[in-house]
Write a protein that holds these residues in place. Sequence first.
Motif: not given
Ligand code: SF4
Length: 758
Positions: A49-51, A56-61, A73-79, A232-235
């Motif tokens: 994921l995101n490597q 690319d993560c199918p969630s946020c941008a 390279e992901f957050c809880e909501n990406g997981a 956007h948790p990785r923010m």
């Molecule tokens: S912040 Fe989380 S949800 Fe958004 S793209 Fe990154 S891993 Fe996916």
Amino acid sequence: MSGMSEEEPGPRVSPPGKEAGGWPAVASSLRHVVGRDGLARGGRALARLNQVGGFDCPSCAWPDPDGERSFAEFCENGAKAVASEAMKRTIGREFFARHSVADLLERSDEWHDKQGRLAEPMILREGASHYEPVGWDEAFAVLAEELKALDSPDEAAFYTSGRASNEAAFLYQMLARAFGTNNLPDCSNMCHESSGAALSAAIGVGKGTVSLDDFAAAEVILCVGQNPGTNHPRMLATLESAVERGARMVAINPLKEAGLIGFAHPQKPAGLLGRATPLASSYLQVRVNGDLALFRGVAKCLRDDPDFIARETTGYDEYRRLLAGTRWDDIERLSGVSRRAIEELAELLAAGGRRVITCWAMGLTQHRNAVATIREIVNVHLMLGAVGREGAGLCPVRGHSNVQGDRTVGIWEKMPEAFLAALDRQAGIRSPRGHGHDTVGSMVAMHDGSVKVFVALGGNFAQATPDSGFTAEALRRTRLTCQVSTKLNRSHLIHGRRALILPCLGRSEDDAGRLVSCENSMGVVQASRGRLQPAAAGLLSEPEIVARIGEAVVGDVGRIRWRWLAGDYDRIRDWIEAVVPGFDDYNRRVREPGGFYLPNAAKQRKWNTASGKAEFSAAPLDAFEVAEGRLILQTLRSHDQFNTTIYGPDDRYRGIGGGRRIVFLNPDDMRRRGVGPLEEVDLTSHWPDGERVARRFRAIPYDMPPGMAAAYFPEANVLVPAGSVALGSNTPTSKAIEISIAASGPVEDPKHGHPRSS
Ligand code: SF4
């Protein structure tokens, strides 16, 4: 809508969190991934994921780092998003034989998502109660038959969700235009359309102007109408680095949100132990829709950059006159923020070397005056000269992984002539020139019968749109609804006379080794290559499905050879390169680690506006106000959802466990109305065309300004009138709805007629 049962046991309520992240985020991610995909498949998915070379993560941008990426390279909501998509469990003919549409409608959205991946094409024949299996060829023939039977191509609408890749979206828009319509509604109509409209008019590009590097140089970062901890948790890691470096972060949000207060980085020992980095050094709990007044106040006491203004902008004199004529009383009343606090903010912005980044999301875009509010923020940045310089700029944070990319490659009901002419040259077709329907326009057109066939590339239209009752009536009036999907959702169950479900590959799955591409919030286009074994044999990719529809509906027309294009996505990218500026050498650059940045003229202070300058606006000061005794409701996401996909019933950061029919209220407002905690109340929205009711919500006292209320969507979408839209963008005003609340009565029998309700 049935299935979102009114009968819901009371939620568990605990004090809201003071930070996001930490061990609970890790535990929740593992629980979702292992619980749905199993350790092996789930682990493989997260490892990719995101490597670089992964998907690319199918969630946020939110963007990936330009340089080195973390092992995780992901957050809880990406997981959670990947866990939902990469489920091993599948549903097909046996499942649909067991469950009638009526039965499935009674189930919750969370239950739908947990059933598994769609494994084969399904058709609901006219008058049937159950979906049944259908071959791909027959499915495409049924769709072609319905589309070709229309009196006009404009009797069809082609909806896109932000998960569609550039390649699928480009083919899809070309399909609609080769068919003869610009009816291309998409999910950004409901989210950042207001941002695009405001930024295009003010600075000549409908996108943000910053990169991650700018966050590393910013002195002040404003997060306005945004809840990054959930959306956007990785923010948060980016914000934490900035704050640790000495930057100041200011949160502007009616609700106190854990992810704006602090962050316990789960990839740092201290963070895992729960030691959080404080984020916002100042937290302004603005009134809902009070942002225009707030930024008007900031501008009123801001020290400007006269050189930049003289050189780069136009319209400042008129704006300055407006500022001079704006009274502080109005600013304080409409913003809900004191003059003192506003002056401090203005001081901070001017002090920090003018390296200011303003980030925002739906809290700004889903209001009647959203475009004016976002332009007011741009005004402040123009006064500071904080556009097109290092560490400064504008950052609308996109909520869906490729929603920006879809627009870039043509998913818009009103693409400019330059794009249509280039497409016609490349494809050898004559695209229609009349503007089509956006999302709200399509709802209304289906409701009045002028649109008879609805096709959706991903998404969950019935749940994402406002005025749920109206939308359901609209969809049910069509001849055919056709959904390209990975998972079961309510839009499969609220359908036309006939309905089709076309199951596609997920982004995490191997697509015969082919790569697709997406564009993130900061204009980076990068490759995404799925690696997991597809959930079921016989699934087709989105580009293949669109090509097969094209072949069945319009055939190979002009220079278009659908199967040839979908046979090798490099060919689709060659066409995108030929039609859309900025994609030079697309196929080579997309394969470079991290991909490439699309050009953004405003970053170079080249203003593609009507005047050729960055333009100040001078909108009248206003804010949404309601009648005596009423409240302003905003809809929002819980921490256990992504758009309309419900992963679970909890909202950990807001202290909610096991409940979704929740309304957050100011404690004093509850006392004044004699409403006790957890008491069941009905919410009634008031609009010129009548009332809409959402029943049996549990009242939860929450730290927010008086006069406000907040409830989750899609449950509260029934309260948002289709006609309540933002000026200049037609975005539904889901963040500002006039409501009243009353104690819930006994459950009423729908047969006896009462206002539109859920
Ligand atoms: S912040 Fe989380 S949800 Fe958004 S793209 Fe990154 S891993 Fe996916």
